[in-house]
Design a protein around this motif. Structure first.
Motif, PDB file in Angstrom:
ATOM      1  N   UNK A  18       0.827  -1.206   0.000  1.00 47.76           N
ATOM      2  CA  UNK A  18       0.000   0.000   0.000  1.00 47.76           C
ATOM      3  C   UNK A  18       0.860   1.255   0.000  1.00 47.76           C
ATOM      4  N   UNK A  19       1.973   1.233   0.723  1.00 48.51           N
ATOM      5  CA  UNK A  19       2.848   2.406   0.781  1.00 48.51           C
ATOM      6  C   UNK A  19       3.556   2.621  -0.550  1.00 48.51           C
ATOM      7  N   UNK A  20       4.037   1.552  -1.175  1.00 45.70           N
ATOM      8  CA  UNK A  20       4.740   1.680  -2.446  1.00 45.70           C
ATOM      9  C   UNK A  20       3.816   2.204  -3.547  1.00 45.70           C
ATOM     10  N   UNK A  21       2.592   1.689  -3.605  1.00 47.46           N
ATOM     11  CA  UNK A  21       1.644   2.163  -4.614  1.00 47.46           C
ATOM     12  C   UNK A  21       1.275   3.622  -4.352  1.00 47.46           C
ATOM     13  N   UNK A  22       1.160   3.991  -3.083  1.00 44.06           N
ATOM     14  CA  UNK A  22       0.857   5.387  -2.736  1.00 44.06           C
ATOM     15  C   UNK A  22       1.988   6.312  -3.187  1.00 44.06           C
ATOM     16  N   UNK A  23       3.239   5.911  -2.974  1.00 44.06           N
ATOM     17  CA  UNK A  23       4.380   6.710  -3.415  1.00 44.06           C
ATOM     18  C   UNK A  23       4.395   6.813  -4.936  1.00 44.06           C
ATOM     19  N   UNK A  24       4.146   5.692  -5.619  1.00 44.09           N
ATOM     20  CA  UNK A  24       4.121   5.698  -7.085  1.00 44.09           C
ATOM     21  C   UNK A  24       3.038   6.629  -7.606  1.00 44.09           C
ATOM     22  N   UNK A  25       1.848   6.569  -7.011  1.00 44.18           N
ATOM     23  CA  UNK A  25       0.744   7.410  -7.462  1.00 44.18           C
ATOM     24  C   UNK A  25       1.060   8.893  -7.263  1.00 44.18           C
ATOM     25  N   UNK A  26       1.610   9.233  -6.111  1.00 42.62           N
ATOM     26  CA  UNK A  26       1.946  10.631  -5.840  1.00 42.62           C
ATOM     27  C   UNK A  26       2.999  11.142  -6.820  1.00 42.62           C
ATOM     28  N   UNK A  27       3.996  10.294  -7.124  1.00 43.79           N
ATOM     29  CA  UNK A  27       5.039  10.690  -8.059  1.00 43.79           C
ATOM     30  C   UNK A  27       4.474  10.925  -9.457  1.00 43.79           C
ATOM     31  N   UNK A  28       3.630  10.011  -9.928  1.00 38.76           N
ATOM     32  CA  UNK A  28       3.064  10.148 -11.263  1.00 38.76           C
ATOM     33  C   UNK A  28       2.156  11.367 -11.363  1.00 38.76           C
ATOM     34  N   UNK A  29       1.333  11.601 -10.360  1.00 41.03           N
ATOM     35  CA  UNK A  29       0.417  12.743 -10.406  1.00 41.03           C
ATOM     36  C   UNK A  29       1.181  14.059 -10.322  1.00 41.03           C
ATOM     37  N   UNK A  30       2.297  14.082  -9.594  1.00 42.81           N
ATOM     38  CA  UNK A  30       3.118  15.290  -9.532  1.00 42.81           C
ATOM     39  C   UNK A  30       3.689  15.617 -10.908  1.00 42.81           C
ATOM     40  N   UNK A  31       4.154  14.586 -11.631  1.00 46.52           N
ATOM     41  CA  UNK A  31       4.691  14.801 -12.966  1.00 46.52           C
ATOM     42  C   UNK A  31       3.601  15.260 -13.932  1.00 46.52           C
ATOM     43  N   UNK A  32       2.441  14.649 -13.832  1.00 53.39           N
ATOM     44  CA  UNK A  32       1.330  15.073 -14.681  1.00 53.39           C
ATOM     45  C   UNK A  32       0.956  16.525 -14.400  1.00 53.39           C
ATOM     46  N   UNK A  33       0.898  16.887 -13.117  1.00 52.96           N
ATOM     47  CA  UNK A  33       0.538  18.256 -12.741  1.00 52.96           C
ATOM     48  C   UNK A  33       1.555  19.252 -13.292  1.00 52.96           C
ATOM     49  N   UNK A  34       2.828  18.868 -13.319  1.00 50.38           N
ATOM     50  CA  UNK A  34       3.865  19.747 -13.850  1.00 50.38           C
ATOM     51  C   UNK A  34       3.628  20.027 -15.337  1.00 50.38           C
ATOM     52  N   UNK A  35       3.376  18.973 -16.094  1.00 51.92           N
ATOM     53  CA  UNK A  35       3.130  19.152 -17.527  1.00 51.92           C
ATOM     54  C   UNK A  35       1.867  19.933 -17.814  1.00 51.92           C
ATOM     55  N   UNK A  36       0.793  19.648 -17.064  1.00 49.03           N
ATOM     56  CA  UNK A  36      -0.473  20.336 -17.290  1.00 49.03           C
ATOM     57  C   UNK A  36      -0.376  21.809 -16.905  1.00 49.03           C
ATOM     58  N   UNK A  37       0.409  22.117 -15.879  1.00 52.46           N
ATOM     59  CA  UNK A  37       0.590  23.515 -15.491  1.00 52.46           C
ATOM     60  C   UNK A  37       1.289  24.305 -16.596  1.00 52.46           C
ATOM     61  N   UNK A  38       2.305  23.677 -17.199  1.00 53.66           N
ATOM     62  CA  UNK A  38       2.990  24.373 -18.300  1.00 53.66           C
ATOM     63  C   UNK A  38       2.056  24.587 -19.488  1.00 53.66           C
ATOM     64  N   UNK A  39       1.222  23.588 -19.784  1.00 53.21           N
ATOM     65  CA  UNK A  39       0.261  23.744 -20.876  1.00 53.21           C
ATOM     66  C   UNK A  39      -0.747  24.838 -20.553  1.00 53.21           C
ATOM     67  N   UNK A  40      -1.199  24.886 -19.317  1.00 48.26           N
ATOM     68  CA  UNK A  40      -2.174  25.895 -18.907  1.00 48.26           C
ATOM     69  C   UNK A  40      -1.590  27.301 -19.042  1.00 48.26           C
ATOM     70  N   UNK A  41      -0.333  27.469 -18.654  1.00 45.21           N
ATOM     71  CA  UNK A  41       0.317  28.778 -18.794  1.00 45.21           C
ATOM     72  C   UNK A  41       0.498  29.125 -20.269  1.00 45.21           C
ATOM     73  N   UNK A  42       0.859  28.136 -21.066  1.00 42.92           N
ATOM     74  CA  UNK A  42       1.057  28.367 -22.504  1.00 42.92           C
ATOM     75  C   UNK A  42      -0.239  28.818 -23.164  1.00 42.92           C
ATOM     76  N   UNK A  43      -1.374  28.203 -22.764  1.00 40.55           N
ATOM     77  CA  UNK A  43      -2.667  28.602 -23.320  1.00 40.55           C
ATOM     78  C   UNK A  43      -3.013  30.041 -22.957  1.00 40.55           C
TER      79      UNK A  43
END
Length: 230
Positions: free
Chosen positions: A186-211
């Protein structure tokens, strides 16, 4: 099967079925989450997804106009990846203000993270409760041992102690064997999920600023280039 059940009942006593149920349930959740993570990662690191990220970074370096928007939209429609879905969500709401698009992205990410963490709370609960069930078995085993001693008039022999001690040790070991993979998984999957969502949020934030007409700085583009957004 009957021999196996009889052997378990002999080894674990009255706590056989709670421990078996906890083991089966935690095993099913772990297998399902591992399969989901593998499926997510394999889909995210495909050659097409990598080409999509390269094209995405190229678009961020261009000014916002109908041509660049059209190119990005066409590339995103060819992908079924998670990152492409988030980008299409922002493109569909490009007429909104930046704050509204940001709220949309945050809601989408929260839903995605909730999907990624399906079953983790139950898995964590099993990991916490299983040792307690084992401890209860330890107490019951000791009670059984002392009850056997109290009913004898002669000297105490190892045979009189073995049944109660075996029950105490077996249930404790079973509870820990169930709890360790459940808590670790449960802890490993939680860490993996947080890491992936952080990376997604980074990319989406850049796209949002670009728009909104805000281009990423060269240093920020270099940092984004190092990320593998699935």
């Amino acid at each position: 099967m009957q021999d196996l059940i009889s052997n378990l009942e002999q080894q674990l006593g009255p706590l056989t079925w709670p421990l078996v149920a906890a083991a089966v349930l935690s095993g099913m959740i772990l297998l399902e989450r591992v399969a989901y993570v593998i499926w997510y990662e394999v889909r995210g690191i495909s050659a097409f997804q990598r080409r999509l990220l390269v094209a995405f970074r190229q678009r961020l370096a261009e000014p916002v106009n109908d041509k660049s928007l059209g190119k990005l939209d066409a590339q995103l429609k060819q992908s079924k990846g998670v990152f492409a879905k988030g980008c299409r969500l922002l493109l569909d709401g490009k007429a909104l203000c930046r704050a509204d698009r940001e709220e949309m992205a945050q809601l989408w990410l929260a839903q995605l993270q909730s999907k990624q963490k399906t079953g983790l709370k139950l898995l964590h609960l099993i990991g916490v409760v299983s040792p307690l069930i084992g401890l209860l078995g330890t107490v019951l085993g000791l009670i059984q041992m002392f009850d056997g001693i109290s009913q004898t008039q002669g000297p105490v022999t190892p045979a009189m102690l073995s049944a109660g001690l075996a029950l105490a040790m077996n249930t404790t070991a079973a509870g820990l064997l169930i709890a360790l993979p459940a808590l670790l998984g449960s802890k490993l999957v939680d860490i993996w999920s947080s890491s992936r969502c952080t990376r997604l949020a980074h990319g989406l934030t850049q796209l949002n600023l670009w728009l909104d007409g805000v281009s990423a700085l060269p240093q920020q583009r270099q940092e984004f280039a190092k990320l593998e957004v699935a």
